[in-house]
Scaffold this active site. Structure first.
Site, PDB file in Angstrom:
ATOM      1  N   SER A 252      27.028  66.105  66.751  1.00  0.00           N
ATOM      2  CA  SER A 252      27.508  66.835  65.417  1.00  0.00           C
ATOM      3  C   SER A 252      26.364  67.906  65.459  1.00  0.00           C
ATOM      4  O   SER A 252      25.170  67.666  65.994  1.00  0.00           O
ATOM      5  CB  SER A 252      27.334  66.017  64.374  1.00  0.00           C
ATOM      6  OG  SER A 252      27.545  66.924  63.157  1.00  0.00           O
TER       7      SER A 252
ATOM      8  N   TYR B 203      24.136  59.974  57.724  1.00  0.00           N
ATOM      9  CA  TYR B 203      24.861  60.671  58.876  1.00  0.00           C
ATOM     10  C   TYR B 203      24.060  61.581  59.994  1.00  0.00           C
ATOM     11  O   TYR B 203      23.977  61.258  60.994  1.00  0.00           O
ATOM     12  CB  TYR B 203      26.102  61.387  58.207  1.00  0.00           C
ATOM     13  CG  TYR B 203      27.108  62.035  59.432  1.00  0.00           C
ATOM     14  CD1 TYR B 203      27.860  61.143  60.172  1.00  0.00           C
ATOM     15  CD2 TYR B 203      26.934  63.195  59.448  1.00  0.00           C
ATOM     16  CE1 TYR B 203      28.525  61.956  60.952  1.00  0.00           C
ATOM     17  CE2 TYR B 203      27.771  64.105  60.500  1.00  0.00           C
ATOM     18  CZ  TYR B 203      28.735  63.090  61.172  1.00  0.00           C
ATOM     19  OH  TYR B 203      29.379  63.796  62.080  1.00  0.00           O
TER      20      TYR B 203
HETATM   21  N1  LIG Z   1      35.393  66.727  62.123  1.00  0.00           N
HETATM   22  C1  LIG Z   1      34.420  67.110  62.148  1.00  0.00           C
HETATM   23  O1  LIG Z   1      34.112  68.389  61.377  1.00  0.00           O
HETATM   24  C2  LIG Z   1      33.117  66.762  62.873  1.00  0.00           C
HETATM   25  C3  LIG Z   1      31.908  67.482  63.188  1.00  0.00           C
HETATM   26  C4  LIG Z   1      30.959  67.036  63.807  1.00  0.00           C
HETATM   27  C5  LIG Z   1      31.278  65.748  64.278  1.00  0.00           C
HETATM   28  N2  LIG Z   1      32.346  64.968  64.106  1.00  0.00           N
HETATM   29  C6  LIG Z   1      32.256  63.752  64.707  1.00  0.00           C
HETATM   30  O2  LIG Z   1      33.485  63.486  65.554  1.00  0.00           O
HETATM   31  C7  LIG Z   1      33.913  62.187  65.696  1.00  0.00           C
HETATM   32  C8  LIG Z   1      35.395  62.026  65.227  1.00  0.00           C
HETATM   33  O3  LIG Z   1      35.446  62.319  63.923  1.00  0.00           O
HETATM   34  P1  LIG Z   1      36.778  63.054  63.376  1.00  0.00           P
HETATM   35  O4  LIG Z   1      36.199  63.985  62.730  1.00  0.00           O
HETATM   36  O5  LIG Z   1      37.881  63.187  64.481  1.00  0.00           O
HETATM   37  O6  LIG Z   1      37.237  61.998  62.182  1.00  0.00           O
HETATM   38  P2  LIG Z   1      38.271  61.055  61.981  1.00  0.00           P
HETATM   39  O7  LIG Z   1      39.654  61.798  61.960  1.00  0.00           O
HETATM   40  O8  LIG Z   1      37.946  60.383  60.643  1.00  0.00           O
HETATM   41  O9  LIG Z   1      38.216  60.163  62.933  1.00  0.00           O
HETATM   42  C9  LIG Z   1      37.125  59.054  63.277  1.00  0.00           C
HETATM   43  C10 LIG Z   1      37.830  58.032  64.393  1.00  0.00           C
HETATM   44  O10 LIG Z   1      36.757  56.889  64.377  1.00  0.00           O
HETATM   45  C11 LIG Z   1      37.483  55.904  63.992  1.00  0.00           C
HETATM   46  N3  LIG Z   1      36.473  54.645  63.793  1.00  0.00           N
HETATM   47  C12 LIG Z   1      35.841  54.534  62.711  1.00  0.00           C
HETATM   48  N4  LIG Z   1      35.186  53.486  62.665  1.00  0.00           N
HETATM   49  C13 LIG Z   1      35.500  52.908  63.788  1.00  0.00           C
HETATM   50  C14 LIG Z   1      34.865  51.549  64.255  1.00  0.00           C
HETATM   51  N5  LIG Z   1      34.288  50.758  63.755  1.00  0.00           N
HETATM   52  N6  LIG Z   1      35.552  51.087  65.663  1.00  0.00           N
HETATM   53  C15 LIG Z   1      36.302  52.280  66.177  1.00  0.00           C
HETATM   54  N7  LIG Z   1      36.845  53.023  65.647  1.00  0.00           N
HETATM   55  C16 LIG Z   1      36.204  53.694  64.402  1.00  0.00           C
HETATM   56  C17 LIG Z   1      38.573  55.929  63.157  1.00  0.00           C
HETATM   57  O11 LIG Z   1      39.640  54.947  63.266  1.00  0.00           O
HETATM   58  P3  LIG Z   1      40.422  54.488  61.988  1.00  0.00           P
HETATM   59  O12 LIG Z   1      41.603  55.525  61.942  1.00  0.00           O
HETATM   60  O13 LIG Z   1      41.011  53.138  62.408  1.00  0.00           O
HETATM   61  O14 LIG Z   1      39.558  54.649  60.809  1.00  0.00           O
HETATM   62  C18 LIG Z   1      38.910  57.369  63.608  1.00  0.00           C
HETATM   63  O15 LIG Z   1      39.860  57.315  64.789  1.00  0.00           O
HETATM   64  C19 LIG Z   1      33.021  61.613  64.884  1.00  0.00           C
HETATM   65  O16 LIG Z   1      31.756  61.001  65.786  1.00  0.00           O
HETATM   66  C20 LIG Z   1      32.151  62.501  64.026  1.00  0.00           C
HETATM   67  O17 LIG Z   1      30.969  62.169  63.537  1.00  0.00           O
HETATM   68  C21 LIG Z   1      33.309  65.480  63.374  1.00  0.00           C
END
Ligand SMILES: NC(=O)c1ccc[n+]([C@@H]2O[C@H](COP(=O)([O-])OP(=O)(O)OC[C@H]3O[C@@H](n4cnc5c(N)ncnc54)[C@H](OP(=O)(O)O)[C@@H]3O)[C@@H](O)[C@H]2O)c1
Length: 323
Positions: free
Chosen positions: A161, A173
Site C-alpha cells: 500500500s 495498518y
Molecule cells: N482498496 C484500497 O484502497 C487499498 C489500498 C491499498 C492497499 N490495499 C490492499 O489491497 C488488498 C486487498 O484489499 P481490498 O481493498 O480489495 O479489500 P477487500 O475488498 O476487503 O478484500 C480483502 C480480501 O482479504 C480477504 N481476507 C481477509 N482476512 C483474510 C484471511 N484471514 N485469510 C484470507 N483472506 C482474508 C477478504 O476475505 P473475506 O471476504 O472472506 O473477508 C477479502 O477477500 C489488501 O492487502 C489491502 O491492504 C487496498
C-alpha cells in the site's frame, strides 16, 4: 533394482510436483497457474478476473462458501478455501495445487485487513489480528508455495500500500504495510539468483470492500466498548459506504499484477494510485524520511552528494528496466 525402485518412487510419489501435467490454454500455450489470496472481493477479485481472462489459471483463495462457489463458476478459476491465518488450510491448499498437476507460476498475496484502534490506547488484539493477516499471511503463503515457484522460475508479489510509505493514525495498518516492504526486499535478497522474482504492488485508495468492513469492525468494537471512537471518527466510519462508492475501480492494480506476471523484466515496486496527489504524497513521505535520516549527523551527504546519489539510483533503475 534399487535404482529402478527409487525411480519408480520418484515418478509415482513426487510426480505431481516435479513433473506437472501440462495443461494447455485455448491458444495451445502451456497455461500458467497463479494463486491469489483474498479473491472474494475488491482488488483480489479484479486480479482474479484479469489473470483468468489473460490466459492464466487462477487458484482463487476465499473463506466463505458462497464466495468459493461464485469463484469456481468463473472460467479458468478454481477456488480454494484459504484463510491465510490457518496453517491447516494453507497445507491443504498446497496439496490441492499439487493434485491439480499444473504446477504454480505465481503467488499474489492480496488478503488484507485494516486497523481500527489507537496505538496509544487500543487493544493488543488488533495488532495480532492485522499482523496475522497482512504480514504473517504473505510470509506463511510464500514459505508454503515457494517450492512450486522454484520449480517454475515463477513470481511472487504482495499487495502492499502507499501506507507502506505514509504512516497514518490508527497506525497498525501502516506498520504492517511498512513491514511487507522490508519483507519483499529481504526475501528478494535471500532468494536472488534462483530464478524466482519478488515484487510488491502499492495501491492508493480504490473502491473495494476494505473500508466498509474496517468501518463495520470499528463500529462493532466501539459498541462493545473494546475501543473508543471520537465523534469525528464515528461520523467518518458511518459515511464510508458513500465515499467508497465514489472511488475508482481497482482495474489499474490488476493491470500491474498482469504486468509483473508477464513482463520479461518485472519491476520490484509497482505503485498504482488513482491520481497524481496520492502518488506524490507517497514519494514525498519516503523522501522526507530520507532527509530526516541524513540530517544533522556527522556522515551526512551535502545537497550535491544527495543529488549525485539520486542520479546514480536513477541510472541504476533505467539500466534494470532497459529505459
Ligand atoms: N482498496 C484500497 O484502497 C487499498 C489500498 C491499498 C492497499 N490495499 C490492499 O489491497 C488488498 C486487498 O484489499 P481490498 O481493498 O480489495 O479489500 P477487500 O475488498 O476487503 O478484500 C480483502 C480480501 O482479504 C480477504 N481476507 C481477509 N482476512 C483474510 C484471511 N484471514 N485469510 C484470507 N483472506 C482474508 C477478504 O476475505 P473475506 O471476504 O472472506 O473477508 C477479502 O477477500 C489488501 O492487502 C489491502 O491492504 C487496498
Amino acid at each position: 533394482m534399487i535404482r529402478f525402485l527409487m525411480l519408480a518412487f520418484v515418478t509415482v510419489v513426487c510426480a505431481p510436483t516435479f513433473f506437472p501435467l501440462v495443461v494447455l490454454a485455448d491458444d495451445g500455450a502451456a497455461q500458467k497457474a497463479v494463486l491469489v489470496t483474498g479473491a472474494s472481493s475488491g482488488i483480489g477479485l479484479k486480479i482474479t478476473e484479469k489473470l483468468a481472462s489473460n490466459g492464466f489459471h487462477v487458484y482463487a483463495g476465499a473463506r466463505k462458501a458462497a464466495d468459493l462457489e461464485r469463484l469456481d463458476a468463473m472460467e479458468n478459476v478454481s477456488s480454494i478455501r484459504l484463510d491465510v491465518t490457518v496453517q491447516e488450510e494453507i497445507d491443504a491448499a498446497v496439496e490441492f495445487v499439487k493434485d491439480q498437476g499444473r504446477g504454480l507460476f505465481g503467488v499474489v498475496n492480496n488478503a488484507g485487513v485494516g486497523s481500527i484502534s489507537s496505538l496509544a490506547t487500543g487493544p493488543e488484539s488488533d495488532m495480532d489480528f492485522i499482523f496475522g493477516v497482512n504480514v504473517y499471511g504473505p510470509y506463511r503463503i510464500n514459505k508454503a508455495f515457494l517450492p512450486f515457484l522454484d520449480e517454475s522460475d515463477g513470481r511472487t508479489t504482495t499487495i502492499g500500500s502507499v501506507s507502506g510509505f505514509i504512516a497514518r493514525k490508527a497506525g497498525i495498518y501502516s506498520m504492517s504495510k511498512f513491514a511487507v516492504e522490508a519483507y519483499t526486499d529481504s526475501l528478494a535478497l535471500e532468494i536472488d539468483g534462483n530464478g524466482v522474482h519478488v515484487s510488491i504492488v502499492e495501491p492508493g485508495t480504490f473502491k473495494s470492500g476494505f473500508a466498509v468492513s474496517q468501518a463495520a469492525r470499528a463500529l462493532a468494537a466501539a459498541d462493545k466498548g473494546d475501543i473508543e471512537l471520537t465523534a469525528e471518527e464515528r461520523t467518518r466510519y458511518e459515511g464510508v459506504r458513500v465515499r467508497n462508492a465514489t472511488r475508482k475501480e481497482p482495474d489499474e492494480v490488476a493491470d500491474a499484477v498482469l504486468d509483473l506476471m508477464t513482463a520479461e523484466n518485472p519491476k520490484r515496486r509497482y505503485m498504482v494510485t488513482p491520481n497524481e496527489r496520492q502518488a506524490q504524497a507517497a514519494i514525498t513521505a519516503a523522501m522526507r524520511r530520507l532527509v530526516q535520516l541524513n540530517h544533522d549527523q556527522p556522515y551526512n551527504y551535502d545537497r550535491e552528494g544527495l543529488i549525485a546519489v539520486l542520479d546514480e539510483l536513477l541510472a541504476e533503475i533505467s539500466n534494470d528496466t532497459g529505459d
